[in-house]
Design an enzyme around this catalytic site. Structure first.
Site, PDB file in Angstrom:
ATOM      1  N   TYR A   1      -0.657  -0.245  10.832  1.00  0.00           N
ATOM      2  CA  TYR A   1      -0.211  -1.437  10.123  1.00  0.00           C
ATOM      3  C   TYR A   1      -1.269  -2.530  10.268  1.00  0.00           C
ATOM      4  CZ  TYR A   1       4.388   0.796   9.787  1.00  0.00           C
ATOM      5  OH  TYR A   1       5.426   1.658   9.525  1.00  0.00           O
TER       6      TYR A   1
ATOM      7  N   SER B   1      11.851   1.204   4.847  1.00  0.00           N
ATOM      8  CA  SER B   1      12.083   0.645   3.498  1.00  0.00           C
ATOM      9  C   SER B   1      13.559   0.765   3.122  1.00  0.00           C
ATOM     10  CB  SER B   1      11.210   1.345   2.451  1.00  0.00           C
ATOM     11  OG  SER B   1       9.875   0.964   2.570  1.00  0.00           O
ATOM     12  N   PRO B   2      14.471   0.326   3.996  1.00  0.00           N
ATOM     13  CA  PRO B   2      15.904   0.476   3.725  1.00  0.00           C
ATOM     14  C   PRO B   2      16.401  -0.362   2.559  1.00  0.00           C
ATOM     15  CG  PRO B   2      15.586  -0.939   5.615  1.00  0.00           C
ATOM     16  CD  PRO B   2      14.233  -0.374   5.273  1.00  0.00           C
ATOM     17  N   LEU B   3      15.571  -1.315   2.103  1.00  0.00           N
ATOM     18  CA  LEU B   3      15.947  -2.148   0.955  1.00  0.00           C
ATOM     19  C   LEU B   3      15.147  -1.773  -0.295  1.00  0.00           C
ATOM     20  CD1 LEU B   3      16.205  -5.578   2.794  1.00  0.00           C
ATOM     21  CD2 LEU B   3      18.038  -3.976   2.251  1.00  0.00           C
ATOM     22  N   GLY B   4      14.388  -0.681  -0.222  1.00  0.00           N
ATOM     23  CA  GLY B   4      13.672  -0.204  -1.391  1.00  0.00           C
ATOM     24  C   GLY B   4      12.196  -0.471  -1.405  1.00  0.00           C
TER      25      GLY B   4
END
Length: 289
Positions: free
Chosen positions: A53, A208-211
């Protein structure tokens, strides 16, 4: 804050994903530190990072160093915070991503991550992505060695399929504690892995649980059912999405990325939302379209 289990540790039901604070489009350091502090002050005790990252070639581990700095300047009890990092995925600095699953590389990468994060051992170290040029058992075997050497306290894997989860559990002698895969209302291909983790009692950490960074803000416009439930409760569709994921199984610990204090402060309140059986059915049905 509701608690969930990763291996031997209790963590907050919602974690913080650090990637947006270190890649392209990242905020300045001050805002990133304020975001991390806001998460910690709200009860978050799981922070997800990786040595990959970073944005530029010469700054490997940028996010790990940022998190270490934020923790050192936070006034709370740092011993309660589990920092989960990953190795085996690389960014050459040209915007691309590559992989290296060689055991000797993973061991070196883990020790470098430990130096950046500080402390006696990494709380949770995860093999970031399978390397098609290296047998999976050999890559995971490096994690077993790191466990035995005391470099890491717990081991996990990321971007894995069911066969790889079972293989990792065997190679690690039953010590696999987490699987971190992409999962959201827009991406539900990892549901078999989630269900297998629930069966085996292994934590499942949706990334990326929100897309995703570029699409999280449009979640409501992309998914009508989530927007409707959010309107009924007078809260954000993002919070509904995280509450839905939490309700799928007690082993799920979403790690939404954030680069603003307000974002993570909204996300952590998802654990307060109790969705009805009818709402869960509607949300799951839309997610499977």
């Amino acid at each position: 804050m509701q608690q969930r289990i990763i291996g031997s540790r209790k963590v907050s039901a919602i974690g913080l994903g650090g990637m947006p604070m270190s890649i392209e489009g990242r905020p300045d350091q001050d805002r990133s530190v304020r975001t991390i502090h806001a998460a910690l002050d709200a009860g978050v005790t799981l922070i997800d990072t990786a040595d990959a990252y970073h944005r530029d070639a010469g700054e490997v581990g940028h996010n790990e160093s940022l998190i270490a700095q934020a923790l050192s300047s936070w006034s709370g009890d740092r011993s309660e915070v589990l920092v989960a990092t990953k190795g085996g995925h690389l960014r050459p600095g040209d915007g691309s991503w590559t992989v290296n699953g060689r055991p000797e590389y993973l061991k070196e990468a883990a020790k470098a991550s430990l130096q950046r994060l500080g402390g006696d051992a990494i709380g949770l170290y995860q093999f970031h992505r399978p390397d098609p040029d290296v047998p999976y058992a050999e890559s995971v075997g490096a994690l077993a060695d790191l466990l035995d050497e005391g470099v890491i306290e717990m081991a996990g894997i990321s971007n894995a399929n069911p066969d790889q989860i079972r293989e990792a559990q065997q190679v690690l002698g039953g010590r696999l504690v987490s699987v971190q895969n992409q999962f959201s209302p827009a991406f539900r291909n990892s549901r078999p892995e989630l269900d297998l983790c629930a069966e085996l009692g292994i934590a499942f950490l949706p990334w990326s649980p929100l897309g995703g960074i570029s699409k999280a803000g449009d979640l409501g416009s992309r998914h009508d059912a989530f927007a409707q439930v959010a309107q009924a409760h007078d809260l954000s569709p993002q919070r509904v999405a995280l509450a839905w994921e939490l309700a799928l199984a007690p082993i799920v610990v979403p790690i939404p990325g954030a680069s603003r204090p307000e974002s993570i402060q909204d996300s952590v309140r998802a654990e307060e939302l109790e969705l009805t059986a009818d709402e869960l059915e509607r949300l799951s049905a839309e997610a499977l379209d």
